[in-house]
Design a protein around this motif. Structure first.
Motif, PDB file in Angstrom:
ATOM      1  N   TRP A  80       1.303   0.582  -1.699  1.00  0.00           N
ATOM      2  CA  TRP A  80       0.877   0.422  -3.089  1.00  0.00           C
ATOM      3  C   TRP A  80      -0.165  -0.685  -3.211  1.00  0.00           C
ATOM      4  CZ3 TRP A  80       1.864  -3.744  -6.521  1.00  0.00           C
ATOM      5  CH2 TRP A  80       1.317  -3.539  -7.792  1.00  0.00           C
ATOM      6  N   LEU A  81       0.001  -1.766  -2.449  1.00  0.00           N
ATOM      7  CA  LEU A  81      -1.001  -2.838  -2.491  1.00  0.00           C
ATOM      8  C   LEU A  81      -2.359  -2.327  -2.023  1.00  0.00           C
ATOM      9  CD1 LEU A  81       1.050  -5.929  -1.257  1.00  0.00           C
ATOM     10  CD2 LEU A  81       0.230  -5.440  -3.588  1.00  0.00           C
ATOM     11  N   ARG A  82      -2.365  -1.426  -1.052  1.00  0.00           N
ATOM     12  CA  ARG A  82      -3.631  -0.805  -0.626  1.00  0.00           C
ATOM     13  C   ARG A  82      -4.231   0.017  -1.773  1.00  0.00           C
ATOM     14  NH1 ARG A  82      -5.032  -1.125   4.517  1.00  0.00           N
ATOM     15  NH2 ARG A  82      -3.479  -1.780   6.028  1.00  0.00           N
ATOM     16  N   THR A  83      -3.386   0.782  -2.441  1.00  0.00           N
ATOM     17  CA  THR A  83      -3.869   1.572  -3.569  1.00  0.00           C
ATOM     18  C   THR A  83      -4.390   0.666  -4.674  1.00  0.00           C
ATOM     19  OG1 THR A  83      -2.314   3.346  -3.043  1.00  0.00           O
ATOM     20  CG2 THR A  83      -3.196   3.311  -5.282  1.00  0.00           C
ATOM     21  N   LEU A  84      -3.711  -0.437  -4.910  1.00  0.00           N
ATOM     22  CA  LEU A  84      -4.154  -1.399  -5.917  1.00  0.00           C
ATOM     23  C   LEU A  84      -5.514  -1.990  -5.533  1.00  0.00           C
ATOM     24  CD1 LEU A  84      -3.139  -2.652  -8.560  1.00  0.00           C
ATOM     25  CD2 LEU A  84      -2.148  -4.496  -7.190  1.00  0.00           C
ATOM     26  N   LEU A  85      -5.696  -2.297  -4.254  1.00  0.00           N
ATOM     27  CA  LEU A  85      -6.989  -2.792  -3.779  1.00  0.00           C
ATOM     28  C   LEU A  85      -8.079  -1.748  -4.006  1.00  0.00           C
ATOM     29  CD1 LEU A  85      -8.862  -4.754  -2.227  1.00  0.00           C
ATOM     30  CD2 LEU A  85      -8.034  -3.655  -0.115  1.00  0.00           C
ATOM     31  N   GLY A  86      -7.786  -0.499  -3.652  1.00  0.00           N
ATOM     32  CA  GLY A  86      -8.763   0.571  -3.857  1.00  0.00           C
ATOM     33  C   GLY A  86      -9.136   0.735  -5.320  1.00  0.00           C
ATOM     34  N   HIS A 115      -9.679   1.586   7.268  1.00  0.00           N
ATOM     35  CA  HIS A 115      -9.249   0.961   8.529  1.00  0.00           C
ATOM     36  C   HIS A 115      -7.825   1.389   8.887  1.00  0.00           C
ATOM     37  CE1 HIS A 115      -9.041  -1.941  11.750  1.00  0.00           C
ATOM     38  NE2 HIS A 115      -7.939  -2.442  11.226  1.00  0.00           N
ATOM     39  N   TYR A 116      -6.966   1.478   7.882  1.00  0.00           N
ATOM     40  CA  TYR A 116      -5.588   1.910   8.090  1.00  0.00           C
ATOM     41  C   TYR A 116      -5.550   3.313   8.697  1.00  0.00           C
ATOM     42  CZ  TYR A 116      -0.801   3.221   6.733  1.00  0.00           C
ATOM     43  OH  TYR A 116       0.504   3.661   6.726  1.00  0.00           O
ATOM     44  N   THR A 117      -6.378   4.206   8.171  1.00  0.00           N
ATOM     45  CA  THR A 117      -6.445   5.583   8.680  1.00  0.00           C
ATOM     46  C   THR A 117      -6.961   5.617  10.107  1.00  0.00           C
ATOM     47  OG1 THR A 117      -6.843   6.388   6.434  1.00  0.00           O
ATOM     48  CG2 THR A 117      -7.419   7.881   8.240  1.00  0.00           C
ATOM     49  N   VAL A 118      -8.019   4.872  10.382  1.00  0.00           N
ATOM     50  CA  VAL A 118      -8.582   4.835  11.743  1.00  0.00           C
ATOM     51  C   VAL A 118      -7.542   4.306  12.725  1.00  0.00           C
ATOM     52  CG1 VAL A 118     -10.313   3.727  13.202  1.00  0.00           C
ATOM     53  CG2 VAL A 118     -10.981   4.666  10.995  1.00  0.00           C
ATOM     54  N   ARG A 119      -6.857   3.226  12.359  1.00  0.00           N
ATOM     55  CA  ARG A 119      -5.848   2.641  13.255  1.00  0.00           C
ATOM     56  C   ARG A 119      -4.694   3.616  13.497  1.00  0.00           C
ATOM     57  NH1 ARG A 119      -4.351  -2.149  10.602  1.00  0.00           N
ATOM     58  NH2 ARG A 119      -2.561  -1.050   9.786  1.00  0.00           N
ATOM     59  N   TRP A 120      -4.268   4.324  12.449  1.00  0.00           N
ATOM     60  CA  TRP A 120      -3.170   5.277  12.584  1.00  0.00           C
ATOM     61  C   TRP A 120      -3.556   6.414  13.527  1.00  0.00           C
ATOM     62  CZ3 TRP A 120      -2.419  10.447  11.142  1.00  0.00           C
ATOM     63  CH2 TRP A 120      -1.100  10.882  11.132  1.00  0.00           C
TER      64      TRP A 120
END
Length: 193
Positions: free
Chosen positions: A118-124, A80-85
Motif C-alpha cells: 500500500w505504501l508503494r501505491t501511495l507513493l505512485g 524496481h519492485y517488478t524488475v527485482r521480483w
C-alpha cells in the motif's frame, strides 16, 4: 500521440527487461544485462518530456495526459519492485539461484507485507498527483484542467481503496489452517513416566 507513447513505454519496459535478463543469464554478461536494465527509467523520462512538450504546444489537457501521469507514478512506485521480483524468478529458473521468498500468507507478517504494498501505491499516487498538479500549473488559464483534476481524484481513490484492503489484513489477519500450524509446530517433547 501520448497514448501511443504510453503503450510504447510499456512494451519497451518489457522488451528491455527481457533483453537485460537474457544478457544476464543466457549470455552470461551480467554487467551488460544490468546496464540494459538501467535504461528502463529513460523510457519514463521520454514520456514525461513528450507530455510536457504536448502541453506546451497547446494541446488541450485531457485523459491522455492523466493516463501518462498515472503510468509514471506506477513505474516510480512499482518498477524496481517488478524488475527485482522477475529477476529473482529468472535467476532461480535459469541460473540455479535459490527460489525467491514468497510473500507471507497469514497473520501479522501478511498484514505488514500488504501495508508495504500500500505504501508503494501511495507513493505512485503521490507522484501522479504531483505531476498532474505541475501540469495544471503549467497549463494555467489557457486550458481546461478539469480532466487533470479528475485524474488526481482517480489516483487518490485508487490509493484509498488499496489502503482499505491493506487495513483489512491488519484488522482481521488471516489465520493459518490448523493442519499447517500443527505440522509446523510438530510434536512436543516426550515425557517419560
Amino acid at each position: 500521440m501520448i497514448v501511443t507513447l504510453v503503450i510504447v513505454c510499456e512494451v519497451g519496459f518489457w522488451v528491455l527487461l527481457a533483453a537485460g535478463l537474457t544478457l544476464r543469464y543466457a549470455a552470461g554478461k551480467r554487467r551488460l544485462g544490468a546496464a540494459v536494465l538501467l535504461l528502463e527509467p529513460l523510457l519514463e523520462v521520454v514520456l514525461l518530456a513528450a507530455t510536457a512538450v504536448d502541453l506546451r504546444n497547446g494541446a488541450e489537457p485531457d485523459w491522455k495526459h492523466g493516463l501518462a501521469a498515472l503510468y509514471l507514478g506506477y513505474t516510480v512506485a512499482y518498477g524496481h519492485y517488478t524488475v527485482r521480483w522477475i529477476d529473482g524468478h529468472v535467476a532461480h529458473r535459469f541460473a540455479g539461484a535459490p527460489p525467491p521468498p514468497k510473500p507471507p500468507r497469514y497473520g501479522t507478517p501478511r498484514a505488514v507485507h500488504e501495508g508495504k504494498l500500500w505504501l508503494r501505491t501511495l507513493l505512485g499516487a503521490a507522484v501522479a498527483v504531483g505531476l498532474l498538479q505541475l501540469a495544471i500549473v503549467y497549463v494555467g488559464d489557457r486550458g481546461g484542467t478539469g480532466s487533470l483534476r479528475a485524474w488526481q481524484f482517480t489516483a487518490l481513490r485508487v490509493a484509498g481503496i488499496h489502503g482499505v484492503i491493506a487495513l483489512t489484513y491488519a484488522l482481521r489477519p488471516k489465520k493459518a489452517p490448523a493442519s499447517a500450524t500443527s505440522a509446523s509446530v510438530g510434536p512436543g517433547p516426550r515425557e517419560d513416566r
